[in-house]
Design an enzyme around this catalytic site. Structure first.
Site, PDB file in Angstrom:
ATOM      1  N   GLY A 107       1.513  -1.166  -0.277  1.00 52.35           N
ATOM      2  CA  GLY A 107      -0.295  -0.195  -0.139  1.00 52.35           C
ATOM      3  C   GLY A 107       1.024   1.658   0.116  1.00 52.35           C
ATOM      4  N   ASP A 137      -6.301 -12.047   4.252  1.00 56.86           N
ATOM      5  CA  ASP A 137      -7.450 -10.629   3.823  1.00 56.86           C
ATOM      6  C   ASP A 137      -8.624 -10.309   4.785  1.00 56.86           C
ATOM      7  OD1 ASP A 137     -10.474 -10.625   2.851  1.00 56.86           O
ATOM      8  OD2 ASP A 137     -10.717 -11.890   0.857  1.00 56.86           O
ATOM      9  N   ALA A 152      -5.295  -0.791   5.586  1.00 53.70           N
ATOM     10  CA  ALA A 152      -5.579  -1.346   4.034  1.00 53.70           C
ATOM     11  C   ALA A 152      -7.444  -0.751   4.074  1.00 53.70           C
ATOM     12  CB  ALA A 152      -5.860  -2.911   4.196  1.00 53.70           C
ATOM     13  N   TYR A 153      -7.360  -0.498   2.337  1.00 54.05           N
ATOM     14  CA  TYR A 153      -8.946  -0.480   2.686  1.00 54.05           C
ATOM     15  C   TYR A 153      -9.508  -0.841   1.033  1.00 54.05           C
ATOM     16  CZ  TYR A 153      -7.328   3.884  -0.202  1.00 54.05           C
ATOM     17  OH  TYR A 153      -7.313   4.496  -1.235  1.00 54.05           O
ATOM     18  N   ASP A 191     -11.430  12.184   4.806  1.00 53.68           N
ATOM     19  CA  ASP A 191     -12.598  13.090   4.323  1.00 53.68           C
ATOM     20  C   ASP A 191     -13.481  13.101   3.728  1.00 53.68           C
ATOM     21  OD1 ASP A 191     -11.687  13.002   2.285  1.00 53.68           O
ATOM     22  OD2 ASP A 191     -10.609  14.923   2.338  1.00 53.68           O
ATOM     23  N   TYR A 230     -18.530   4.710  -1.549  1.00 52.96           N
ATOM     24  CA  TYR A 230     -16.999   5.060  -0.325  1.00 52.96           C
ATOM     25  C   TYR A 230     -16.915   5.181   1.135  1.00 52.96           C
ATOM     26  CZ  TYR A 230     -12.086   5.295   1.070  1.00 52.96           C
ATOM     27  OH  TYR A 230     -10.672   5.539   1.396  1.00 52.96           O
TER      28      TYR A 230
END
Length: 260
Positions: free
Chosen positions: A11, A36, A59-60, A92, A114
């Site tokens: 990432g 996972d 993580a995303y 944000d 999201y």
């Protein structure tokens, strides 16, 4: 301190967090190949195996609510079970737009899937770990390798597209943010904290700053508006990070400074 960084293998932010922490801590950088995050048992096994003192969850997947929301809950639950401090990186985009910067007490009002997933992640983490930190941030860049900087270079080279002039945010340098997250993992701050760069600007202004820094012609860049799009998204979501400035020794520079 042993620090586990999700997203720390590949990432963008996670790799910088792992590097920032390595100077003073034992770092365990993990990614999807290790567990996972949608699988609660796999996450618990991962945390049990490494026994970290703190977890920084970067993580995303923007298009996958299960990764972004459920994954954060699974990480928080595993951290709680094994006695690790929890730092969640949020965004944000939990806000929909205001003519004034948002402080930590502002109610969330996301306008995108999201954003809704990030709100769900925040609530789950704080429900599981009241002593966790939810670090809301903004556009992350500064080292030349971010998606924002790469986009500007493509547009300056003649690619189709433009940059929103009606979307205002508070870009942050990736190294500043990484250091701030490590500092939060080390400390005892709890709850929501806004950790974004000083000073808001539009994506178009940001693009012009990047172009000038890279020796490109900023006048080639085209200004567009998010209002033209059919897909909803946040507009003016500047974060007030003044509380972070008083709590952290890490200085969060604004883009006008770090892109000068």
């Amino acid at each position: 301190m042993r620090l586990l960084v999700t997203g720390g293998r590949t990432g963008y932010l996670g790799r910088h967090v792992a590097a920032a922490a390595a100077a003073g801590h034992e770092v365990v950088a993990v990614g999807s190949a290790d567990a996972d995050v949608r699988d609660a048992e796999a996450v618990d096994s991962l945390v049990e195996r490494h026994r970290p003192d703190a977890v920084i969850h970067t993580a995303y997947v923007q298009s996958d609510r299960a990764v972004t929301a459920d994954g954060a809950a699974h990480v928080a639950r595993a951290a709680a079970r094994h006695g690790a401090r929890m730092v969640l990186v949020s965004s944000d985009v939990v806000f929909g737009g205001s003519d004034r910067p948002y402080d930590e007490a502002a109610p969330t009002d996301p306008v995108s899937p999201y954003g809704e997933a990030k709100v769900a992640a925040e609530r789950a983490v704080l429900d599981i770990r009241a002593d966790a930190v939810v670090a809301r941030t903004s556009l992350i860049l500064g080292d030349g390798a971010s998606q924002h900087e790469e986009l500007v270079r493509r547009l300056a080279a003649g690619a189709e597209g433009g940059l929103f002039e009606d979307e205002r945010r508070c870009p942050v340098h990736v190294k500043d943010l990484a250091r701030a997250l490590v500092e939060l993992a080390e400390g005892d701050v709890q709850g929501v904290l806004h950790v974004a760069g000083a000073g808001g600007m539009s994506r178009y202004e940001l693009g012009r700053l990047i172009a000038r820094r890279d020796g490109l012609d900023p006048d080639v860049l085209r200004a567009t508006t998010r209002a033209e799009l059919a897909v909803p998204g946040p507009v003016d979501v500047r974060l007030d990070s003044s509380r972070a400035a008083t709590l952290l020794s890490t200085r969060l520079r604004g883009a006008r400074e770090f892109l000068a």
